[in-house]
Design a protein around this motif. Sequence first.
Motif, PDB file in Angstrom:
ATOM      1  N   GLU A 154       0.818  -1.214   0.000  1.00 51.79           N
ATOM      2  CA  GLU A 154       0.000   0.000   0.000  1.00 51.79           C
ATOM      3  C   GLU A 154       0.852   1.265   0.000  1.00 51.79           C
ATOM      4  OE1 GLU A 154      -2.925   0.046   3.055  1.00 51.79           O
ATOM      5  OE2 GLU A 154      -4.140  -1.555   2.147  1.00 51.79           O
ATOM      6  N   LEU A 155       2.043   1.231   0.607  1.00 51.77           N
ATOM      7  CA  LEU A 155       2.912   2.405   0.624  1.00 51.77           C
ATOM      8  C   LEU A 155       3.436   2.720  -0.773  1.00 51.77           C
ATOM      9  CD1 LEU A 155       4.400   4.578   2.356  1.00 51.77           C
ATOM     10  CD2 LEU A 155       6.312   2.964   2.464  1.00 51.77           C
ATOM     11  N   SER A 156       3.945   1.706  -1.459  1.00 45.37           N
ATOM     12  CA  SER A 156       4.530   1.915  -2.788  1.00 45.37           C
ATOM     13  C   SER A 156       3.506   1.822  -3.910  1.00 45.37           C
ATOM     14  CB  SER A 156       5.655   0.901  -3.030  1.00 45.37           C
ATOM     15  OG  SER A 156       5.179  -0.427  -2.893  1.00 45.37           O
ATOM     16  N   ASN A 157       2.276   1.421  -3.585  1.00 49.22           N
ATOM     17  CA  ASN A 157       1.171   1.400  -4.548  1.00 49.22           C
ATOM     18  C   ASN A 157       1.477   0.484  -5.735  1.00 49.22           C
ATOM     19  OD1 ASN A 157      -1.419   2.200  -5.309  1.00 49.22           O
ATOM     20  ND2 ASN A 157      -0.648   3.840  -6.633  1.00 49.22           N
ATOM     21  N   GLN A 158       1.973  -0.721  -5.428  1.00 53.78           N
ATOM     22  CA  GLN A 158       2.250  -1.717  -6.471  1.00 53.78           C
ATOM     23  C   GLN A 158       1.189  -2.822  -6.421  1.00 53.78           C
ATOM     24  OE1 GLN A 158       6.569  -2.786  -7.120  1.00 53.78           O
ATOM     25  NE2 GLN A 158       6.717  -2.020  -5.017  1.00 53.78           N
ATOM     26  N   GLU A 159       1.186  -3.605  -7.482  1.00 49.74           N
ATOM     27  CA  GLU A 159       0.309  -4.770  -7.541  1.00 49.74           C
ATOM     28  C   GLU A 159       1.127  -6.010  -7.190  1.00 49.74           C
ATOM     29  OE1 GLU A 159      -2.884  -4.840  -8.058  1.00 49.74           O
ATOM     30  OE2 GLU A 159      -3.100  -2.677  -8.462  1.00 49.74           O
ATOM     31  N   LEU A 160       0.608  -6.835  -6.288  1.00 47.66           N
ATOM     32  CA  LEU A 160       1.343  -8.018  -5.843  1.00 47.66           C
ATOM     33  C   LEU A 160       1.638  -8.968  -7.001  1.00 47.66           C
ATOM     34  CD1 LEU A 160       2.516  -9.468  -3.385  1.00 47.66           C
ATOM     35  CD2 LEU A 160       0.294 -10.598  -3.066  1.00 47.66           C
ATOM     36  N   GLU A 161       0.701  -9.043  -7.950  1.00 51.44           N
ATOM     37  CA  GLU A 161       0.892  -9.958  -9.078  1.00 51.44           C
ATOM     38  C   GLU A 161       2.106  -9.567  -9.922  1.00 51.44           C
ATOM     39  OE1 GLU A 161      -1.920  -8.534  -8.226  1.00 51.44           O
ATOM     40  OE2 GLU A 161      -2.942 -10.304  -7.407  1.00 51.44           O
ATOM     41  N   ASN A 162       2.452  -8.284  -9.922  1.00 51.76           N
ATOM     42  CA  ASN A 162       3.572  -7.809 -10.755  1.00 51.76           C
ATOM     43  C   ASN A 162       4.854  -7.603  -9.958  1.00 51.76           C
ATOM     44  OD1 ASN A 162       1.742  -7.611 -12.938  1.00 51.76           O
ATOM     45  ND2 ASN A 162       1.099  -5.571 -12.253  1.00 51.76           N
ATOM     46  N   LEU A 163       4.865  -8.024  -8.694  1.00 49.67           N
ATOM     47  CA  LEU A 163       5.990  -7.720  -7.815  1.00 49.67           C
ATOM     48  C   LEU A 163       7.234  -8.513  -8.182  1.00 49.67           C
ATOM     49  CD1 LEU A 163       7.106  -6.361  -5.242  1.00 49.67           C
ATOM     50  CD2 LEU A 163       6.268  -8.355  -3.967  1.00 49.67           C
ATOM     51  N   LEU A 164       8.348  -7.812  -8.239  1.00 46.19           N
ATOM     52  CA  LEU A 164       9.659  -8.444  -8.362  1.00 46.19           C
ATOM     53  C   LEU A 164      10.423  -8.119  -7.080  1.00 46.19           C
ATOM     54  CD1 LEU A 164      10.589  -7.565 -12.071  1.00 46.19           C
ATOM     55  CD2 LEU A 164       9.849  -9.784 -11.174  1.00 46.19           C
TER      56      LEU A 164
END
Length: 466
Positions: A154-164
């Motif tokens: 939530e802090l970095s506003n990323q999607e878990l599916e696209n996380l590296l």
Amino acid sequence: MTIRLYDTSARQIRDFSPLKPGCVSIYLCGATVQAAPHIGHIRSGLNFDIMRRWFEYRGLEVTFVRNVTDIDDKIIAKSAEQGRPWWSIGYENERAFTDGYRALGCLPPTYEPRATGHITEMVEMMRGLIERGHAYEADGNVYFAVTSFPEYLELSNQELENLLQPSGEGETGKRDPRDFAMWKAAKPGEPSWETPWGRGRPGWHLECSAMAHKYLGTAFDIHGGGLDLVFPHHENEIAQAKAYGDEFARYWVHNAWVTMSGEKMSKSLGNSVLVSEMVKRWRPIVLRYYLGTPHYRSMIEYSEDALREAESAFTRIEGFVQRAAELAGGPVEPSAEVPPAFAEAMDDDLGVPQALAVVHTTVRQGNSALAADDKEAVVARLAEVRAMLGVLGLDPLDPHWAGEGDRGEDLHDVVDSLVRLVLDQREAARARKDWPTADAIRDRLNQSGLVIEDSPQGPRWSLGPS
């Protein structure tokens, strides 16, 4: 009075309301001590030093924690590369950071914990996370299971599916490649500590979660650091701390980078500018002006021209302060309150550029009063300028800057005595109307880097631009 800060987690400027009335708690990610600091490293400490000073000016009691990461992959790699103990490299560079902070006028933190002094707290946090189902052991490593924490990213506003997820050597046994290491199993020849899961060493993210918990409790006001720490470091800190049961930080404040040729200043890019070298070429107070006066969320593009502009701008302020102090003929204390426009700018997300404009306006008013020989107005403007510069850590009359170094004050007195002897010779030449000799003395002093100014009170000298 309402102080407003840009909160990275909210992606907007918010009114600041401390947890405990009259108090502010701040945790700042400090140095990773694998090498000596460049000016990009020190900028973060300097920005939060100004924040701290403003809170204190507003009457708040500040608890300021800035950690030292004295064990990590980079320090271990340096140890192997140089054939030196890891702790020797860490301590040497920790001292270099301390010297850099001090040189640029940063107040010492309330607490400055080292990661290696808090292994017990880290083990306790890992045990709690494993018991709650948020972490697991594999091959002597301990990992945080990111899917167990719904608020992750939530802090970095990323999607878990696209996380590296960045991953280090030896991180085996993960249930999910996106999980991150809190504890790393021992490798031959590396430093390690005993835990219920075998010998090993802490992961980077765990260190800060454990130390923030120890020194600031389950909840605190502000967590700070460079913009590059939002992910993975701060994101992973949040996951560990909140999954453990802490409320953790209520505001997230990040400073921007110092760049060179558009790239973040870093050792890996080979474009770092070490503080220890910079202070040999530029006065530390000028470096503070250069690094501290842009808005903390604005990038600073490093260049020699920009530094020279900063030097010229600060010299104008300093010149007024010195002339006004001479005219006053005695100590002029900073005024109890800064001008309202300065306070308004600082309350609005630490708007230092707008606050600095008020400083320069007041200096111009003071110079006009000097020209009119209006002593009362000069003293009033000097008191206001000193109050504003004190908030920014830039008051040239502050004891820290009076000598610009441990023996600087003594050295200044020696130089002043020598220059006065030469100026007396120049005055004698002028008295006998020997203008060529008087001009030659002035020119030689100018060539030595001194600026000579004739005033109604007699000649005065100052250092010219670098």
